[in-house]
Design a protein around this motif. Structure first.
Motif, PDB file in Angstrom:
ATOM      1  N   PHE A 108       0.821  -1.218   0.000  1.00 55.73           N
ATOM      2  CA  PHE A 108       0.000   0.000   0.000  1.00 55.73           C
ATOM      3  C   PHE A 108       0.855   1.269   0.000  1.00 55.73           C
ATOM      4  O   PHE A 108       0.373   2.351  -0.310  1.00 55.73           O
ATOM      5  CB  PHE A 108      -0.967   0.016   1.189  1.00 55.73           C
ATOM      6  CG  PHE A 108      -0.325   0.302   2.524  1.00 55.73           C
ATOM      7  CD1 PHE A 108      -0.223   1.598   2.995  1.00 55.73           C
ATOM      8  CD2 PHE A 108       0.183  -0.721   3.307  1.00 55.73           C
ATOM      9  CE1 PHE A 108       0.355   1.875   4.219  1.00 55.73           C
ATOM     10  CE2 PHE A 108       0.771  -0.467   4.528  1.00 55.73           C
ATOM     11  CZ  PHE A 108       0.863   0.836   4.986  1.00 55.73           C
ATOM     12  N   GLY A 156       3.170   1.858  -2.090  1.00 54.47           N
ATOM     13  CA  GLY A 156       3.370   2.245  -3.476  1.00 54.47           C
ATOM     14  C   GLY A 156       4.819   2.316  -3.928  1.00 54.47           C
ATOM     15  O   GLY A 156       5.135   3.028  -4.888  1.00 54.47           O
ATOM     16  N   LEU A 203       5.646   2.033  -7.617  1.00 52.47           N
ATOM     17  CA  LEU A 203       5.507   3.207  -8.482  1.00 52.47           C
ATOM     18  C   LEU A 203       6.863   3.891  -8.695  1.00 52.47           C
ATOM     19  O   LEU A 203       7.197   4.316  -9.799  1.00 52.47           O
ATOM     20  CB  LEU A 203       4.521   4.202  -7.880  1.00 52.47           C
ATOM     21  CG  LEU A 203       3.048   3.824  -7.883  1.00 52.47           C
ATOM     22  CD1 LEU A 203       2.239   4.890  -7.155  1.00 52.47           C
ATOM     23  CD2 LEU A 203       2.536   3.658  -9.302  1.00 52.47           C
ATOM     24  N   PRO A 263       4.692   7.806  -2.442  1.00 49.60           N
ATOM     25  CA  PRO A 263       3.819   7.142  -3.422  1.00 49.60           C
ATOM     26  C   PRO A 263       2.660   6.361  -2.818  1.00 49.60           C
ATOM     27  O   PRO A 263       2.055   5.537  -3.499  1.00 49.60           O
ATOM     28  CB  PRO A 263       4.794   6.178  -4.114  1.00 49.60           C
ATOM     29  CG  PRO A 263       5.752   5.801  -3.032  1.00 49.60           C
ATOM     30  CD  PRO A 263       5.915   7.034  -2.182  1.00 49.60           C
ATOM     31  N   ARG A 264       2.320   6.644  -1.586  1.00 49.51           N
ATOM     32  CA  ARG A 264       1.321   5.850  -0.875  1.00 49.51           C
ATOM     33  C   ARG A 264      -0.023   5.815  -1.597  1.00 49.51           C
ATOM     34  O   ARG A 264      -0.527   6.836  -2.062  1.00 49.51           O
ATOM     35  CB  ARG A 264       1.134   6.420   0.528  1.00 49.51           C
ATOM     36  CG  ARG A 264       0.249   5.558   1.424  1.00 49.51           C
ATOM     37  CD  ARG A 264       0.347   6.030   2.849  1.00 49.51           C
ATOM     38  NE  ARG A 264      -0.491   5.245   3.737  1.00 49.51           N
ATOM     39  CZ  ARG A 264      -0.506   5.368   5.054  1.00 49.51           C
ATOM     40  NH1 ARG A 264       0.295   6.221   5.632  1.00 49.51           N
ATOM     41  NH2 ARG A 264      -1.305   4.634   5.794  1.00 49.51           N
ATOM     42  N   ARG A 265      -0.609   4.607  -1.665  1.00 51.45           N
ATOM     43  CA  ARG A 265      -1.896   4.423  -2.335  1.00 51.45           C
ATOM     44  C   ARG A 265      -3.068   4.392  -1.353  1.00 51.45           C
ATOM     45  O   ARG A 265      -4.110   4.975  -1.611  1.00 51.45           O
ATOM     46  CB  ARG A 265      -1.893   3.095  -3.102  1.00 51.45           C
ATOM     47  CG  ARG A 265      -1.061   3.065  -4.363  1.00 51.45           C
ATOM     48  CD  ARG A 265      -1.387   1.793  -5.128  1.00 51.45           C
ATOM     49  NE  ARG A 265      -0.726   1.719  -6.408  1.00 51.45           N
ATOM     50  CZ  ARG A 265       0.413   1.081  -6.624  1.00 51.45           C
ATOM     51  NH1 ARG A 265       1.010   0.481  -5.615  1.00 51.45           N
ATOM     52  NH2 ARG A 265       0.956   1.039  -7.826  1.00 51.45           N
ATOM     53  N   GLY A 266      -2.924   3.673  -0.253  1.00 51.75           N
ATOM     54  CA  GLY A 266      -4.053   3.433   0.644  1.00 51.75           C
ATOM     55  C   GLY A 266      -4.038   4.301   1.882  1.00 51.75           C
ATOM     56  O   GLY A 266      -3.121   5.088   2.122  1.00 51.75           O
ATOM     57  N   THR A 287       1.553  10.779  -4.519  1.00 55.69           N
ATOM     58  CA  THR A 287       0.318  10.351  -5.172  1.00 55.69           C
ATOM     59  C   THR A 287      -0.831  11.213  -4.667  1.00 55.69           C
ATOM     60  O   THR A 287      -0.876  11.603  -3.502  1.00 55.69           O
ATOM     61  CB  THR A 287       0.025   8.881  -4.862  1.00 55.69           C
ATOM     62  OG1 THR A 287       0.209   8.642  -3.450  1.00 55.69           O
ATOM     63  CG2 THR A 287       0.924   7.951  -5.636  1.00 55.69           C
ATOM     64  N   SER A 328      -3.620  10.964  -3.295  1.00 60.09           N
ATOM     65  CA  SER A 328      -4.453  10.031  -2.539  1.00 60.09           C
ATOM     66  C   SER A 328      -5.018  10.720  -1.308  1.00 60.09           C
ATOM     67  O   SER A 328      -4.539  11.782  -0.898  1.00 60.09           O
ATOM     68  CB  SER A 328      -3.620   8.817  -2.102  1.00 60.09           C
ATOM     69  OG  SER A 328      -2.576   9.223  -1.227  1.00 60.09           O
ATOM     70  N   PRO A 378      -1.631   7.796  -9.353  1.00 55.21           N
ATOM     71  CA  PRO A 378      -0.778   6.662  -8.973  1.00 55.21           C
ATOM     72  C   PRO A 378      -0.364   5.824 -10.177  1.00 55.21           C
ATOM     73  O   PRO A 378      -0.763   4.661 -10.325  1.00 55.21           O
ATOM     74  CB  PRO A 378      -1.676   5.873  -8.013  1.00 55.21           C
ATOM     75  CG  PRO A 378      -3.061   6.165  -8.476  1.00 55.21           C
ATOM     76  CD  PRO A 378      -3.036   7.592  -8.948  1.00 55.21           C
TER      77      PRO A 378
END
Length: 227
Positions: A51, A53, A56, A123-126, A147, A149, A166
């Motif tokens: 999560f 990232g 990426l 780059p964190r997604r969640g 990101t 997000s 992302p």
């Protein structure tokens, strides 16, 4: 459901008490890591969990090196097994020579690494709340690529960071743009540090905690009078 107030106290940078001479630390750390003045240093701090990232950043690296060959990536964090796996993948992509894995390091050393960096990546997604490292990024006064997000948006804004979709292409494009523009990096870095000092300082933390204690004291006093 308990007829009681919920108090939200913002985090503060973990490096808050380590704000030493950034110029000296930058020079010392760059010399130790064999990074010359012409090298654009991109740094990631955090775990290698999905999560976060990290993929990426790795997938963006070939495009970054094509457009800005003087770029070097520093990776802070990760367990030895995860680092070995990442190194193997980077070797397959023929970009391993541009990446240095520092592993888990103490806070005092992290301050030097952030000072030595030109671009910091998130780059964190969640998640919905930004990790403390983002506050450390801003406090370091360095340009941030992140990101777009919910987690990063809870702290970052376009005025102090480049927020991108992302996708490796978007991440690479933002890094290359900043690598080519020291002025833009300086502008974002100054705005980010100002944001931390204005809303995430130790004084703000103390004030938030003080309001919580004042509320508890008042509630206890009111309750004792009613009884």
């Amino acid at each position: 459901g308990h007829e009681s107030r919920a108090c939200l106290i913002n985090d503060i940078p973990g490096t808050w008490q380590e704000d030493a001479d950034g110029v000296a630390q930058r020079a010392e750390t760059r010399a130790r890591l064999a990074l010359d003045d012409e090298t654009t240093v991109v740094t990631y701090v955090g775990s290698f969990r999905k999560f976060q990232g990290v993929d990426l950043v790795f997938n963006a690296l070939p495009a970054v090196l094509r457009e800005a060959p003087g770029t070097r990536l520093l990776m802070v964090g990760g367990r030895p097994r995860e680092i070995a796996q990442a190194q193997a993948l980077l070797q397959q992509a023929d970009v391993a020579g541009a990446v240095t894995f520092l592993g888990q390091i103490p806070t005092a050393e992290l301050v030097g690494v952030l000072a030595a960096s030109d671009i910091l990546v998130a780059p964190r997604r969640g998640g919905t709340h930004a990790p403390m490292k983002v506050l450390d990024y801003l406090f370091a006064g360095r340009a941030v690529v992140a990101t777009d997000s919910a987690a990063n948006r809870s702290v970052l804004a376009p005025a102090c960071a480049m927020l991108v979709p992302p996708a490796p292409e978007a991440f690479a494009g933002a890094i290359v743009a900043l690598a080519r523009s020291p002025a833009r990096r300086a502008e974002l870095g100054a705005a980010g540090r100002a944001r931390v000092l204005a809303g995430f300082s130790f004084g703000d933390f103390q004030d938030g905690l003080r309001r919580c204690y004042a509320y508890v004291e008042l509630k206890q006093l009111t309750g004792s009078r009613q009884s």
